[in-house]
Design an enzyme around this catalytic site. Structure first.
Site, PDB file in Angstrom:
ATOM      1  N   HIS A  49       0.825  -1.208   0.000  1.00 12.47           N
ATOM      2  CA  HIS A  49       0.000   0.000   0.000  1.00 12.47           C
ATOM      3  C   HIS A  49       0.854   1.250   0.000  1.00 12.47           C
ATOM      4  O   HIS A  49       0.634   2.186  -0.781  1.00 12.47           O
ATOM      5  CB  HIS A  49      -0.929   0.008   1.218  1.00 12.47           C
ATOM      6  CG  HIS A  49      -1.838   1.201   1.250  1.00 12.47           C
ATOM      7  ND1 HIS A  49      -1.432   2.429   1.750  1.00 12.47           N
ATOM      8  CD2 HIS A  49      -3.106   1.358   0.827  1.00 12.47           C
ATOM      9  CE1 HIS A  49      -2.430   3.298   1.633  1.00 12.47           C
ATOM     10  NE2 HIS A  49      -3.454   2.673   1.081  1.00 12.47           N
ATOM     11  N   GLU A  85       7.966   5.140  -3.035  1.00  9.47           N
ATOM     12  CA  GLU A  85       8.532   4.705  -4.304  1.00  9.47           C
ATOM     13  C   GLU A  85       9.230   3.366  -4.102  1.00  9.47           C
ATOM     14  O   GLU A  85       9.718   3.082  -3.009  1.00  9.47           O
ATOM     15  CB  GLU A  85       9.522   5.752  -4.832  1.00  9.47           C
ATOM     16  CG  GLU A  85       8.853   7.072  -5.197  1.00  9.47           C
ATOM     17  CD  GLU A  85       9.859   8.090  -5.727  1.00  9.47           C
ATOM     18  OE1 GLU A  85      11.084   7.814  -5.625  1.00  9.47           O
ATOM     19  OE2 GLU A  85       9.423   9.133  -6.231  1.00  9.47           O
ATOM     20  N   LEU A 107      -4.550  -7.661   3.031  1.00 11.08           N
ATOM     21  CA  LEU A 107      -5.078  -8.781   3.801  1.00 11.08           C
ATOM     22  C   LEU A 107      -6.541  -9.077   3.547  1.00 11.08           C
ATOM     23  O   LEU A 107      -7.085 -10.049   4.092  1.00 11.08           O
ATOM     24  CB  LEU A 107      -4.860  -8.506   5.299  1.00 11.08           C
ATOM     25  CG  LEU A 107      -3.387  -8.351   5.683  1.00 11.08           C
ATOM     26  CD1 LEU A 107      -3.260  -7.874   7.118  1.00 11.08           C
ATOM     27  CD2 LEU A 107      -2.633  -9.655   5.482  1.00 11.08           C
ATOM     28  N   GLY A 110     -11.050  -5.280  -1.365  1.00 13.52           N
ATOM     29  CA  GLY A 110     -11.386  -3.878  -1.207  1.00 13.52           C
ATOM     30  C   GLY A 110     -11.090  -3.138  -2.497  1.00 13.52           C
ATOM     31  O   GLY A 110     -10.749  -3.741  -3.519  1.00 13.52           O
ATOM     32  N   HIS A 112      -8.654  -1.275  -3.530  1.00  8.98           N
ATOM     33  CA  HIS A 112      -7.326  -1.422  -4.138  1.00  8.98           C
ATOM     34  C   HIS A 112      -7.233  -2.712  -4.946  1.00  8.98           C
ATOM     35  O   HIS A 112      -6.691  -2.726  -6.057  1.00  8.98           O
ATOM     36  CB  HIS A 112      -6.250  -1.421  -3.052  1.00  8.98           C
ATOM     37  CG  HIS A 112      -6.100  -0.109  -2.358  1.00  8.98           C
ATOM     38  ND1 HIS A 112      -6.029   1.099  -3.026  1.00  8.98           N
ATOM     39  CD2 HIS A 112      -6.010   0.196  -1.027  1.00  8.98           C
ATOM     40  CE1 HIS A 112      -5.891   2.082  -2.158  1.00  8.98           C
ATOM     41  NE2 HIS A 112      -5.888   1.569  -0.935  1.00  8.98           N
TER      42      HIS A 112
END
Length: 286
Positions: A49, A85, A107, A110, A112
């Site tokens: 993330h 990065e 985990l 969702g 993302h």
């Protein structure tokens, strides 16, 4: 004992269960040729993330090295959704033309997983890509959560009195996606069976109860020895806030626990097979 809760046989120790799972995964991995058909295997792109906490980047970078150690010769790259990065788009752009599997270091399901990763994969037109499932829920994560709790001070072999009085808050990031909440609840149920005590999710964001509220729920059930299990892959703001809200011991995030490297490779190996099956199914239906 709380009604409606099913517990594992506590004669099965952590080492024995983890060894059994590892052996099963190892057996599967042994059938995966590193150069099947003389082709380079797909690159593994670990998608984190990202966090403003510098410990997060250190942690995921070390995890990448552990994955490389477990699968020599495999191209393993790191990409972030935001804040750190290399960003995922840049990581994919830097890969040579070929194949890649994006493994979310996330985990649960969702936004993302369902939107950001497929978008990035589609934008990398020089690559044939697959997006693997998120890491959770999975028994290997439960073993890692157990080990982190023991490291924080929870008894490895709790007494009956410990179980009668104990409870755990599973501190997770949270999401407005109901599938993400389902995944966290499934992990909580697995962890409850592993530990033999109630496990209640508590969220750092989203619409669910926060860690303090989840702890009060357990206390209202007569549980006065409450620990917080940190269901985060790396240190960061959410993990820090969850630990600060703990009424008792607070475990460290999953971090570089050996189970994570094994699980990342398991998701990587399963992703191409799952996608191929879906393609065949669509072709057959047409």
């Amino acid at each position: 004992m709380d009604h409606g809760t099913t517990y594992l046989d506590h004669t099965v120790g952590t080492a024995g269960l983890l060894s059994m799972i590892s052996d099963q995964l190892g057996s599967r991995l042994s059938h995966v040729s590193p150069l099947r058909g003389h082709r380079q295997p797909p690159a593994l792109v670990l998608v984190a993330h990202g966090s403003r906490d510098p410990r997060a980047l250190t942690t995921v970078t070390e995890l990448v090295e552990r994955i490389r150690e477990r699968r020599p010769g495999l191209t393993v790259r790191l990409g972030h959704i935001e804040l750190n990065e290399p960003l995922l788009d840049d990581t994919l752009a830097d890969l040579p033309a070929g194949r890649a599997v994006l493994v979310p270091l996330l985990l649960s399901r969702g936004h993302h997983v369902t939107h950001d990763l497929p978008r990035a994969a589609d934008a990398a037109e020089h690559l044939r890509t697959r997006v693997a499932d998120p890491l959770g829920p999975h028994p290997l994560l439960v073993e890692a959560l157990h080990d982190r709790l023991v490291e924080a001070g929870r008894p490895e072999r709790p007494t009956d009195r410990d179980r009668r009085r104990g409870g755990v808050v599973l501190a997770a990031a949270g999401s407005r996606d109901p599938h993400a909440a389902d995944d966290v609840c499934r992990t909580a149920a697995l962890l409850a069976r592993r530990l033999g005590v109630p496990v209640v999710p508590g969220y750092a964001s989203g619409t669910g109860p926060d860690v303090a509220t989840a702890a009060r729920t357990l206390a209202a059930r007569g549980r006065d020895r409450i620990a917080v299990a940190s269901y985060f892959t790396a240190p960061g703001r959410f993990a820090t806030e969850a630990a600060a809200a703990a009424p008792g011991i607070a475990a460290a995030p999953l971090g570089t626990h050996p189970a994570l490297a094994r699980l990342v490779l398991h998701r990587y190996d399963r992703a191409p097979a799952t996608a191929a099956h879906a393609t065949v199914a669509r072709t057959a239906s047409v």
